[in-house]
Design a protein around this motif. Structure first.
Motif: not given
Length: 196
Positions: A86-87, A170-171, A124-128, A73-75
């Motif tokens: 990391d992988s 949160t990621i 948590g939200v992620i944007h491309l 987790s990145l928190g």
């Protein structure tokens, strides 16, 4: 390749240095043929050069594909924070830069991208992002318990365009509570579909 000087073609005297048209009408027709041959020779030379450059670009673009995931987790991350995975389990073509989390297009083309996020109870939200502009997004964790979100899309990229993932909230990276080991839920993958 023609050099400076004078040529005699079909009995006509032609100055190659200036390609002056002969005075006699029969010689004028021969001159036009010679002029067209010289133009065609230059055109063929340019086509060969362009073909060589195109083949070289296609060689760089063979088997371009990558898959990167988080194992931890990145928190909590702040708006605009770039996700560094990391992988990296696949990086054909070496166009994905694992230390920065950025994919750089090795050639013009249509690319397929996929992003996923998995969270447990916290949103948590992620944007491309393509060169800083959001082209897709996904979120997870708005429900209680484990939640996953993801999206797959295509994008037209030019050589040197950059694509990456930014997060907010949160990621989480992996869930080991299912009894079958650590499963990676937050990832970033891409592949070249068609070089242009």
């Amino acid at each position: 390749m023609f050099h400076w000087g004078t040529l005699v073609i079909f009995g006509c005297l032609i100055h190659v240095s200036s390609l002056e048209e002969p005075i006699h009408s029969k010689c004028g027709e021969d001159y036009n043929i010679l002029k067209k041959l010289i133009e065609l020779e230059e055109e063929v030379k340019n086509l060969k050069t362009n073909l060589k450059e195109h083949r070289s670009a296609n060689e760089k673009c063979k088997n371009v594909a990558f898959r990167a995931q988080l194992t931890k987790s990145l928190g909590t991350v702040t708006l605009g924070q770039k996700i560094v995975y990391d992988s990296v389990e696949l990086n054909n073509g070496k166009a994905f830069h694992p230390f920065h989390g950025v994919f750089t297009a090795p050639c013009d083309g249509i690319y397929l991208f996929s992003i996923t996020i998995g969270n447990a109870g916290k949103w948590g939200v992620i944007h491309l992002k393509k060169n800083g502009e959001t082209i897709e997004y996904a979120w997870a964790g708005f429900n209680t318990g484990w939640d996953m979100g993801g999206v797959t899309t295509v994008a037209k990229l030019n050589t040197g365009d950059d694509v990456w993932v930014e997060g907010r909230g949160t990621i989480d990276g992996a869930n080991s509570h299912d009894g079958i080991g650590v499963l990676k839920h937050t990832g970033f993958a891409g592949a070249l579909i068609n070089a242009l």
